[in-house]
Design a protein around this motif. Structure first.
Motif, PDB file in Angstrom:
ATOM      1  N   GLY A  73       0.841  -1.197   0.000  1.00  0.00           N
ATOM      2  CA  GLY A  73       0.000   0.000   0.000  1.00  0.00           C
ATOM      3  C   GLY A  73       0.871   1.239   0.000  1.00  0.00           C
ATOM      4  O   GLY A  73       2.069   1.172  -0.293  1.00  0.00           O
ATOM      5  N   HIS A  74       0.276   2.354   0.357  1.00  0.00           N
ATOM      6  CA  HIS A  74       0.992   3.622   0.313  1.00  0.00           C
ATOM      7  C   HIS A  74       1.500   4.027   1.688  1.00  0.00           C
ATOM      8  O   HIS A  74       0.807   3.901   2.692  1.00  0.00           O
ATOM      9  N   ALA A  75       2.747   4.539   1.691  1.00  0.00           N
ATOM     10  CA  ALA A  75       3.391   5.017   2.913  1.00  0.00           C
ATOM     11  C   ALA A  75       3.614   6.516   2.816  1.00  0.00           C
ATOM     12  O   ALA A  75       3.752   7.078   1.732  1.00  0.00           O
ATOM     13  N   SER A  76       3.645   7.131   3.979  1.00  0.00           N
ATOM     14  CA  SER A  76       4.004   8.538   4.090  1.00  0.00           C
ATOM     15  C   SER A  76       4.986   8.651   5.248  1.00  0.00           C
ATOM     16  O   SER A  76       5.335   7.647   5.853  1.00  0.00           O
ATOM     17  N   TRP A  77       5.423   9.861   5.555  1.00  0.00           N
ATOM     18  CA  TRP A  77       6.332  10.032   6.682  1.00  0.00           C
ATOM     19  C   TRP A  77       5.824  11.140   7.576  1.00  0.00           C
ATOM     20  O   TRP A  77       5.034  11.972   7.169  1.00  0.00           O
ATOM     21  N   TYR A  78       6.273  11.088   8.808  1.00  0.00           N
ATOM     22  CA  TYR A  78       5.908  12.143   9.746  1.00  0.00           C
ATOM     23  C   TYR A  78       7.119  12.559  10.557  1.00  0.00           C
ATOM     24  O   TYR A  78       8.038  11.794  10.750  1.00  0.00           O
ATOM     25  N   GLY A  79       7.132  13.810  10.980  1.00  0.00           N
ATOM     26  CA  GLY A  79       8.289  14.309  11.699  1.00  0.00           C
ATOM     27  C   GLY A  79       7.987  15.528  12.541  1.00  0.00           C
ATOM     28  O   GLY A  79       8.712  15.837  13.469  1.00  0.00           O
ATOM     29  N   SER A  80       6.904  16.240  12.251  1.00  0.00           N
ATOM     30  CA  SER A  80       6.603  17.456  13.011  1.00  0.00           C
ATOM     31  C   SER A  80       6.134  17.139  14.424  1.00  0.00           C
ATOM     32  O   SER A  80       6.043  18.025  15.263  1.00  0.00           O
ATOM     33  N   GLU A  81       5.870  15.869  14.707  1.00  0.00           N
ATOM     34  CA  GLU A  81       5.404  15.456  16.027  1.00  0.00           C
ATOM     35  C   GLU A  81       6.567  15.243  16.987  1.00  0.00           C
ATOM     36  O   GLU A  81       6.401  14.683  18.063  1.00  0.00           O
ATOM     37  N   SER A  82       7.763  15.643  16.625  1.00  0.00           N
ATOM     38  CA  SER A  82       8.962  15.423  17.426  1.00  0.00           C
ATOM     39  C   SER A  82       8.729  15.768  18.888  1.00  0.00           C
ATOM     40  O   SER A  82       8.233  16.839  19.208  1.00  0.00           O
ATOM     41  N   GLY A  83       9.074  14.832  19.770  1.00  0.00           N
ATOM     42  CA  GLY A  83       8.918  15.044  21.201  1.00  0.00           C
ATOM     43  C   GLY A  83       7.594  14.565  21.753  1.00  0.00           C
ATOM     44  O   GLY A  83       7.460  14.339  22.943  1.00  0.00           O
ATOM     45  N   ILE A 137       1.143   2.916   6.352  1.00  0.00           N
ATOM     46  CA  ILE A 137       2.214   3.087   7.340  1.00  0.00           C
ATOM     47  C   ILE A 137       2.769   4.499   7.240  1.00  0.00           C
ATOM     48  O   ILE A 137       2.816   5.086   6.159  1.00  0.00           O
ATOM     49  N   ASP A 138       3.148   5.044   8.392  1.00  0.00           N
ATOM     50  CA  ASP A 138       3.852   6.325   8.472  1.00  0.00           C
ATOM     51  C   ASP A 138       5.254   6.027   8.974  1.00  0.00           C
ATOM     52  O   ASP A 138       5.414   5.391  10.017  1.00  0.00           O
ATOM     53  N   LEU A 139       6.249   6.480   8.255  1.00  0.00           N
ATOM     54  CA  LEU A 139       7.642   6.269   8.653  1.00  0.00           C
ATOM     55  C   LEU A 139       8.195   7.529   9.300  1.00  0.00           C
ATOM     56  O   LEU A 139       7.800   8.644   8.955  1.00  0.00           O
ATOM     57  N   SER A 140       9.132   7.347  10.220  1.00  0.00           N
ATOM     58  CA  SER A 140       9.854   8.496  10.755  1.00  0.00           C
ATOM     59  C   SER A 140      10.615   9.146   9.601  1.00  0.00           C
ATOM     60  O   SER A 140      10.848   8.521   8.556  1.00  0.00           O
ATOM     61  N   HIS A 141      11.020  10.375   9.801  1.00  0.00           N
ATOM     62  CA  HIS A 141      11.741  11.092   8.744  1.00  0.00           C
ATOM     63  C   HIS A 141      13.002  10.334   8.319  1.00  0.00           C
ATOM     64  O   HIS A 141      13.281  10.205   7.126  1.00  0.00           O
ATOM     65  N   ALA A 142      13.762   9.801   9.283  1.00  0.00           N
ATOM     66  CA  ALA A 142      15.008   9.085   8.951  1.00  0.00           C
ATOM     67  C   ALA A 142      14.730   7.825   8.139  1.00  0.00           C
ATOM     68  O   ALA A 142      15.446   7.517   7.188  1.00  0.00           O
ATOM     69  N   ALA A 143      13.697   7.076   8.513  1.00  0.00           N
ATOM     70  CA  ALA A 143      13.352   5.851   7.779  1.00  0.00           C
ATOM     71  C   ALA A 143      12.905   6.184   6.359  1.00  0.00           C
ATOM     72  O   ALA A 143      13.295   5.509   5.397  1.00  0.00           O
ATOM     73  N   ALA A 144      12.106   7.236   6.231  1.00  0.00           N
ATOM     74  CA  ALA A 144      11.641   7.655   4.900  1.00  0.00           C
ATOM     75  C   ALA A 144      12.817   8.059   4.023  1.00  0.00           C
ATOM     76  O   ALA A 144      12.888   7.698   2.841  1.00  0.00           O
TER      77      ALA A 144
END
Length: 167
Positions: A73-83, A137-144
């Motif tokens: 399927g389709h994946a995206s990434w997330y990173g603004s949620e840091s902390g 799935i949402d990947l962390s910025h580093a994984a993406a």
């Protein structure tokens, strides 16, 4: 004028207390969190993060086992949620190799392969999401970044059993 000085002093005291309590909680359970991040522990299926949960009116039922799990399927990434806290209670770290999935047991270790370029990354699923339609799935910025994911891309997810994940 006097009230303004008192408000500033109270605000400063509250800020200091919050920072001190955050530092104290940062070190509690460190060894357990380290083991979870390495994927050394089997999922605790009785933990609150592996119970059914509801988001935007939809109830999700986490799997009891991820053995043999595969999905495309389709994946995206997330990173603004840091902390922010993940579903497992650990802090989200964008430079870690982690991911969010709606139904895999937490924690789970999976390999995510970018079907556009063939690159893959092994990640620890420690959060819930994504809750946008059409994403699995949402990947962390580093994984993406490791798999060349910019925006949304088609991926394959495969569960890594304990023998493979400890390499």
């Amino acid at each position: 004028m006097q009230q303004s000085v008192y408000r500033k002093q109270i605000g400063l005291m509250l800020l200091t207390a919050g920072l001190i309590s955050g530092c104290a909680s940062m070190f509690s359970g460190t060894s357990q969190r380290s083991a979870e991040m390495r994927g050394d522990q089997a999922p605790n299926l009785t933990a609150p993060y592996n119970k059914p949960y509801k988001v935007q009116g939809i109830t999700y039922y986490p799997l009891r086992s991820a053995a043999g799990y595969r999905e495309v399927g389709h994946a995206s990434w997330y990173g603004s949620e840091s902390g922010n806290r993940t579903a497992m209670g650990t802090r989200f770290v964008p430079h870690g190799l982690t991911a969010a999935h709606k139904t895999l047991p937490l924690p789970s270790k999976v390999r995510v392969t970018n079907l556009h370029n063939g690159r893959h990354v092994d990640v620890l699923v420690n959060d819930r999401g994504p809750f946008k339609k059409g994403r699995i799935i949402d990947l962390s910025h580093a994984a993406a970044k490791k798999i060349g994911l910019h925006g949304v891309v088609k991926v394959k997810i495969e569960h890594l059993d304990d023998k493979i994940s400890q390499k």
